[in-house]
Structure formats: C-alpha cells, structure tokens
Write a protein that holds these residues in place. Structure first.
Motif, PDB file in Angstrom:
ATOM      1  N   VAL A 192      36.150  28.619 101.669  1.00 10.62           N
ATOM      2  CA  VAL A 192      34.907  28.263 100.994  1.00 10.62           C
ATOM      3  C   VAL A 192      34.304  27.014 101.617  1.00 10.62           C
ATOM      4  CG1 VAL A 192      35.538  29.296  98.769  1.00 10.62           C
ATOM      5  CG2 VAL A 192      36.136  26.906  99.253  1.00 10.62           C
ATOM      6  N   SER A 193      33.008  26.828 101.363  1.00  9.92           N
ATOM      7  CA  SER A 193      32.334  25.589 101.721  1.00  9.92           C
ATOM      8  C   SER A 193      32.125  24.808 100.428  1.00  9.92           C
ATOM      9  CB  SER A 193      30.981  25.880 102.369  1.00  9.92           C
ATOM     10  OG  SER A 193      31.136  26.644 103.538  1.00  9.92           O
ATOM     11  N   ILE A 194      32.633  23.581 100.389  1.00 16.84           N
ATOM     12  CA  ILE A 194      32.477  22.750  99.203  1.00 16.84           C
ATOM     13  C   ILE A 194      31.589  21.551  99.529  1.00 16.84           C
ATOM     14  CG2 ILE A 194      34.658  23.480  98.183  1.00 16.84           C
ATOM     15  CD1 ILE A 194      35.926  20.880  99.176  1.00 16.84           C
ATOM     16  N   GLY A 195      30.952  21.003  98.500  1.00 18.32           N
ATOM     17  CA  GLY A 195      30.020  19.914  98.710  1.00 18.32           C
ATOM     18  C   GLY A 195      28.600  20.436  98.862  1.00 18.32           C
ATOM     19  N   THR A 196      27.738  19.656  99.530  1.00 17.28           N
ATOM     20  CA  THR A 196      26.329  20.021  99.655  1.00 17.28           C
ATOM     21  C   THR A 196      25.941  20.219 101.114  1.00 17.28           C
ATOM     22  OG1 THR A 196      25.698  17.686  99.658  1.00 17.28           O
ATOM     23  CG2 THR A 196      25.655  18.832  97.545  1.00 17.28           C
ATOM     24  N   CYS A 197      25.114  21.222 101.333  1.00 16.47           N
ATOM     25  CA  CYS A 197      24.637  21.536 102.675  1.00 16.47           C
ATOM     26  C   CYS A 197      23.199  21.065 102.861  1.00 16.47           C
ATOM     27  CB  CYS A 197      24.688  23.048 102.907  1.00 16.47           C
ATOM     28  SG  CYS A 197      23.308  23.959 102.170  1.00 16.47           S
ATOM     29  N   CYS A 198      22.685  21.395 104.033  1.00 14.35           N
ATOM     30  CA  CYS A 198      21.240  21.380 104.284  1.00 14.35           C
ATOM     31  C   CYS A 198      20.595  20.008 104.212  1.00 14.35           C
ATOM     32  CB  CYS A 198      20.542  22.339 103.322  1.00 14.35           C
ATOM     33  SG  CYS A 198      21.361  23.945 103.179  1.00 14.35           S
ATOM     34  N   GLN A 199      21.363  18.956 104.463  1.00 15.25           N
ATOM     35  CA  GLN A 199      20.833  17.600 104.480  1.00 15.25           C
ATOM     36  C   GLN A 199      21.137  16.907 105.811  1.00 15.25           C
ATOM     37  OE1 GLN A 199      22.133  15.466 100.966  1.00 15.25           O
ATOM     38  NE2 GLN A 199      21.835  17.270  99.674  1.00 15.25           N
ATOM     39  N   GLY A 200      21.251  17.719 106.861  1.00 12.03           N
ATOM     40  CA  GLY A 200      21.515  17.160 108.181  1.00 12.03           C
ATOM     41  C   GLY A 200      22.793  16.348 108.199  1.00 12.03           C
ATOM     42  N   VAL A 201      22.751  15.161 108.817  1.00 12.31           N
ATOM     43  CA  VAL A 201      23.950  14.330 108.940  1.00 12.31           C
ATOM     44  C   VAL A 201      24.401  13.765 107.600  1.00 12.31           C
ATOM     45  CG1 VAL A 201      23.547  13.726 111.348  1.00 12.31           C
ATOM     46  CG2 VAL A 201      22.550  12.309 109.530  1.00 12.31           C
ATOM     47  N   ASN A 202      23.575  13.907 106.573  1.00 17.87           N
ATOM     48  CA  ASN A 202      23.959  13.454 105.234  1.00 17.87           C
ATOM     49  C   ASN A 202      24.613  14.560 104.408  1.00 17.87           C
ATOM     50  OD1 ASN A 202      22.923  10.784 105.548  1.00 17.87           O
ATOM     51  ND2 ASN A 202      20.858  11.593 105.276  1.00 17.87           N
ATOM     52  N   SER A 203      24.781  15.741 104.992  1.00 15.21           N
ATOM     53  CA  SER A 203      25.445  16.844 104.301  1.00 15.21           C
ATOM     54  C   SER A 203      26.909  16.499 104.056  1.00 15.21           C
ATOM     55  CB  SER A 203      25.361  18.122 105.143  1.00 15.21           C
ATOM     56  OG  SER A 203      24.019  18.484 105.390  1.00 15.21           O
ATOM     57  N   THR A 204      27.416  16.930 102.900  1.00 10.91           N
ATOM     58  CA  THR A 204      28.815  16.639 102.552  1.00 10.91           C
ATOM     59  C   THR A 204      29.694  17.889 102.599  1.00 10.91           C
ATOM     60  OG1 THR A 204      28.428  16.954 100.179  1.00 10.91           O
ATOM     61  CG2 THR A 204      28.085  14.735 101.068  1.00 10.91           C
ATOM     62  N   TYR A 205      29.187  18.948 103.189  1.00  7.57           N
ATOM     63  CA  TYR A 205      29.962  20.180 103.329  1.00  7.57           C
ATOM     64  C   TYR A 205      31.349  19.915 103.933  1.00  7.57           C
ATOM     65  CZ  TYR A 205      27.580  24.720 102.529  1.00  7.57           C
ATOM     66  OH  TYR A 205      27.058  25.878 101.989  1.00  7.57           O
ATOM     67  N   LYS A 206      32.335  20.650 103.415  1.00  4.54           N
ATOM     68  CA  LYS A 206      33.685  20.686 103.967  1.00  4.54           C
ATOM     69  C   LYS A 206      34.196  22.117 103.833  1.00  4.54           C
ATOM     70  CE  LYS A 206      34.837  15.996 102.317  1.00  4.54           C
ATOM     71  NZ  LYS A 206      33.555  15.778 101.601  1.00  4.54           N
ATOM     72  N   ILE A 207      35.070  22.539 104.725  1.00  5.88           N
ATOM     73  CA  ILE A 207      35.677  23.868 104.632  1.00  5.88           C
ATOM     74  C   ILE A 207      37.044  23.727 103.970  1.00  5.88           C
ATOM     75  CG2 ILE A 207      36.547  25.850 105.913  1.00  5.88           C
ATOM     76  CD1 ILE A 207      34.467  25.227 108.074  1.00  5.88           C
ATOM     77  N   ALA A 208      37.257  24.500 102.899  1.00  7.27           N
ATOM     78  CA  ALA A 208      38.521  24.464 102.162  1.00  7.27           C
ATOM     79  C   ALA A 208      39.094  25.868 102.048  1.00  7.27           C
ATOM     80  CB  ALA A 208      38.312  23.855 100.779  1.00  7.27           C
ATOM     81  N   VAL A 209      40.396  25.953 101.729  1.00  8.76           N
ATOM     82  CA  VAL A 209      41.066  27.248 101.700  1.00  8.76           C
ATOM     83  C   VAL A 209      42.141  27.283 100.620  1.00  8.76           C
ATOM     84  CG1 VAL A 209      42.829  26.598 103.396  1.00  8.76           C
ATOM     85  CG2 VAL A 209      42.151  29.006 103.202  1.00  8.76           C
ATOM     86  N   GLY A 210      42.405  28.483 100.131  1.00 10.74           N
ATOM     87  CA  GLY A 210      43.533  28.763  99.256  1.00 10.74           C
ATOM     88  C   GLY A 210      44.026  30.162  99.572  1.00 10.74           C
ATOM     89  N   ARG A 211      45.159  30.564  98.993  1.00  7.54           N
ATOM     90  CA  ARG A 211      45.684  31.894  99.298  1.00  7.54           C
ATOM     91  C   ARG A 211      46.276  32.542  98.055  1.00  7.54           C
ATOM     92  NH1 ARG A 211      50.990  30.285 103.051  1.00  7.54           N
ATOM     93  NH2 ARG A 211      52.333  29.593 101.327  1.00  7.54           N
ATOM     94  N   SER A 212      46.374  33.880  98.129  1.00  9.88           N
ATOM     95  CA  SER A 212      46.855  34.658  96.990  1.00  9.88           C
ATOM     96  C   SER A 212      47.534  35.931  97.484  1.00  9.88           C
ATOM     97  CB  SER A 212      45.673  35.030  96.084  1.00  9.88           C
ATOM     98  OG  SER A 212      46.080  35.884  95.030  1.00  9.88           O
ATOM     99  N   THR A 213      48.406  36.479  96.668  1.00 13.62           N
ATOM    100  CA  THR A 213      49.006  37.771  96.982  1.00 13.62           C
ATOM    101  C   THR A 213      48.177  38.918  96.415  1.00 13.62           C
ATOM    102  OG1 THR A 213      50.403  37.595  95.017  1.00 13.62           O
ATOM    103  CG2 THR A 213      51.350  36.856  97.115  1.00 13.62           C
ATOM    104  N   SER A 214      47.074  38.575  95.716  1.00 16.49           N
ATOM    105  CA  SER A 214      46.200  39.575  95.110  1.00 16.49           C
ATOM    106  C   SER A 214      44.746  39.275  95.448  1.00 16.49           C
ATOM    107  CB  SER A 214      46.376  39.579  93.590  1.00 16.49           C
ATOM    108  OG  SER A 214      45.376  40.346  92.951  1.00 16.49           O
ATOM    109  N   VAL A 215      43.952  40.325  95.636  1.00 18.13           N
ATOM    110  CA  VAL A 215      42.535  40.155  95.944  1.00 18.13           C
ATOM    111  C   VAL A 215      41.829  39.330  94.881  1.00 18.13           C
ATOM    112  CG1 VAL A 215      40.327  41.370  96.116  1.00 18.13           C
ATOM    113  CG2 VAL A 215      42.319  42.253  97.313  1.00 18.13           C
ATOM    114  N   THR A 216      42.180  39.553  93.628  1.00 16.87           N
ATOM    115  CA  THR A 216      41.481  38.897  92.527  1.00 16.87           C
ATOM    116  C   THR A 216      42.116  37.575  92.106  1.00 16.87           C
ATOM    117  OG1 THR A 216      42.717  40.287  90.966  1.00 16.87           O
ATOM    118  CG2 THR A 216      40.532  41.035  91.620  1.00 16.87           C
ATOM    119  N   GLY A 217      43.071  37.085  92.897  1.00 16.23           N
ATOM    120  CA  GLY A 217      43.674  35.790  92.631  1.00 16.23           C
ATOM    121  C   GLY A 217      44.928  35.876  91.777  1.00 16.23           C
ATOM    122  N   PRO A 218      45.483  34.702  91.437  1.00 13.28           N
ATOM    123  CA  PRO A 218      44.931  33.371  91.688  1.00 13.28           C
ATOM    124  C   PRO A 218      45.106  32.917  93.135  1.00 13.28           C
ATOM    125  CG  PRO A 218      47.077  33.187  90.634  1.00 13.28           C
ATOM    126  CD  PRO A 218      46.752  34.646  90.662  1.00 13.28           C
TER     127      PRO A 218
END
Length: 287
Positions: A192-218
């Motif tokens: 996922v992308s967390i934080g805020t996009c679309c503000q150029g160098v002031n954007s706070t976007y970060k890429i984060a990840v999690g994992r599951s043994t099921s499509v629907t989570g957790p």
C-alpha cells in the motif's frame, strides 16, 4: 533508465517476450513503452475521447483525467482497469477497457466495474487485479475513508461478484493497493501507499507491506499488527533524491514499479523500476 520516464501511479507489463508497457495516471491514460526496459518512450494515450458513461456516473471529474490504471493479462486478453474521480471525493468509479494486443491498441470500452458515492464506505479508485493460489481472480481497491477492500472477480464478466471485504486502514492516508501471491513463501502480500501524494517534494507517501495466508486477511506486518488496524511495515520512505515513493505495482513477484518526486526537478513525478527480492523470512525488499 533513460528517455521519457515521467509518470504517476504506474502499472507495468511485458507483452509476450517483447515490449514493456507502463500505464499511468493522466489524460486518457498515459502510456509508455520500452524495447529493453531501460530506454522509455511516450506512447499514444488509451482514450482519445470519453465514454459517455463517465459523465453520467461521475459528472464532477476533470475532462479525460484518468487515475491509477492497472494492467492484467488473462486468457489471451489484456484487461486495463482504471478510475475516474475528483480529488478528495468519494464520487468515483472504476472502469475497464480491453485489448487483444497492446501493440495494436485495439481497446474496447467494457463500461463501469464499481462505483462509490458519498454514502459508500469505500472510495472506488485504485483497482488492482490479481489471482489467488488456485487461479481465482480478485480485485483490491480503495483510498482513504475506510481504507482498502478486496472483492472476488467473475471470470466471465471480469467484474466484481459477491461482497467486498475491508483488509486495511490507516489514519493519515492509505491507498494504491497491490496484492500478490508468492508460491515460494505461501503468503499473500498487500502493498500500500500510506501518507499523502501529489504535493511534489512535500509528499509524504511511503510504501508499506503486510502479509496473510488468506486473500481476505488478516494482513499482518513484521510486528504482527493487523493492517486492518493500522499496521504496515514501511519498505520505502524515499531519500535525498526521491521524495514520496508510492503508487506501486508488482509485476509477477520480482518487479516493483512506483513513482517518486524528483528533488532535482522540483518535484516532477518519475517512474522507478526495481528488482523485488525476498529475504530468508519471506519479506520483500528492494534497493
């Protein structure tokens, strides 16, 4: 990489053993192509004019402004999902266009896939198609509000069937989901992308990840926190040259493409492509 690499929310695919294609946010869906994955060229946008249903379903969207496309190859055909909306609004829709060949560009509008309004729990943008370990198809989607959802996709219509399940939330922003199953580890991974996009160098976007043994989570992060409760291990928070990485797409299990804002170009958005690797504990990383 060289050539034209200006892109936002990119999605990557290789057509057979030949041309690499990237679809991204922009007028009529922006298209880039490369013969070798290194030198990139700007191609012809997918939509020269708007399908009539866009204005009917999302009347407040900007003319020909299309967001976060996702390309998926299935059963001899290319499926390009995309979203239309207006910034900060839940009045949104996900659409679908198909082609037998990206090179030929014989795109056919398949209409609306999913819609949201101000009364919806989710925002119908940022679609991502993927297959589970048994070959069943699913779509993840969502932005801000109540977060990321996943729903089953009918193989005949290539549109949602049944319920949507919430799999991730995050205060301060979450969107741009990508889900992939890695048969080597036995896990589904939610990027996922967390934080805020679309503000150029002031954007706070970060890429984060999690994992599951099921499509629907957790979907749990490295600390065991459920992404439905705000979890997510940050993979990339940018650096001195590139700010606000996000809008990522995973091709197979070994390529990650995303955009980031160039400090040297005062915040211009470029696509960045890296080899996605997996550590001994089954977690993805790249450099």
């Amino acid at each position: 990489m060289t050539g034209d690499t200006y892109a936002h929310d990119p999605s990557y695919i290789q057509e057979g053993s030949g041309t690499r294609w990237v679809f991204s946010t922009g007028q009529g869906i922006q298209v880039h192509w490369s013969a070798d994955g290194k030198a990139w060229n700007l191609g012809i946008q997918v939509f020269a004019s708007e399908p009539a249903w866009w204005a009917q379903q999302v009347p407040n969207h900007a003319k020909l402004d299309v967001w976060a496309p996702d390309i998926f190859y299935y059963n001899g055909k290319y499926y390009l999902y995309y979203s239309i909306s207006s910034f900060g609004s839940q009045n949104s829709a996900i659409g679908l266009v198909t082609a037998t060949s990206i090179t030929k560009g014989d795109w056919v509008d398949q209409g609306m896939v999913l819609k949201s309004t101000t009364s919806s729990s989710y925002n119908a943008i940022d679609p991502n198609l993927f297959a589970d370990k048994n070959g069943n198809l699913y779509m993840s989607f969502g932005s801000w509000w109540n977060g990321i959802y996943v729903t089953a996709i009918d193989k005949s219509t290539m549109k949602p069937t049944g319920n949507s399940y919430r799999i991730a939330t995050k205060s301060g922003g979450i969107e741009g989901s990508s889900v992939v199953y890695n048969s080597s580890t036995g896990y589904y991974y939610l990027f996922v992308s967390i934080g805020t996009c679309c503000q150029g160098v002031n954007s706070t976007y970060k890429i984060a990840v999690g994992r599951s043994t099921s499509v629907t989570g957790p979907y749990l992060d490295k600390s065991g926190v459920d992404m439905k409760n705000g979890g997510g291990t940050v993979m990339d928070s940018g650096n001195g040259a590139w700010k606000g990485p996000g809008g990522q797409d995973i091709a197979g299990t070994n390529i990650i493409i995303r955009h980031a804002y160039s400090v040297a170009e005062n915040g211009a958005a470029h696509m960045l492509i890296s080899d996605l690797q997996w550590d001994s504990s089954g977690w993805p990383y790249y450099s």
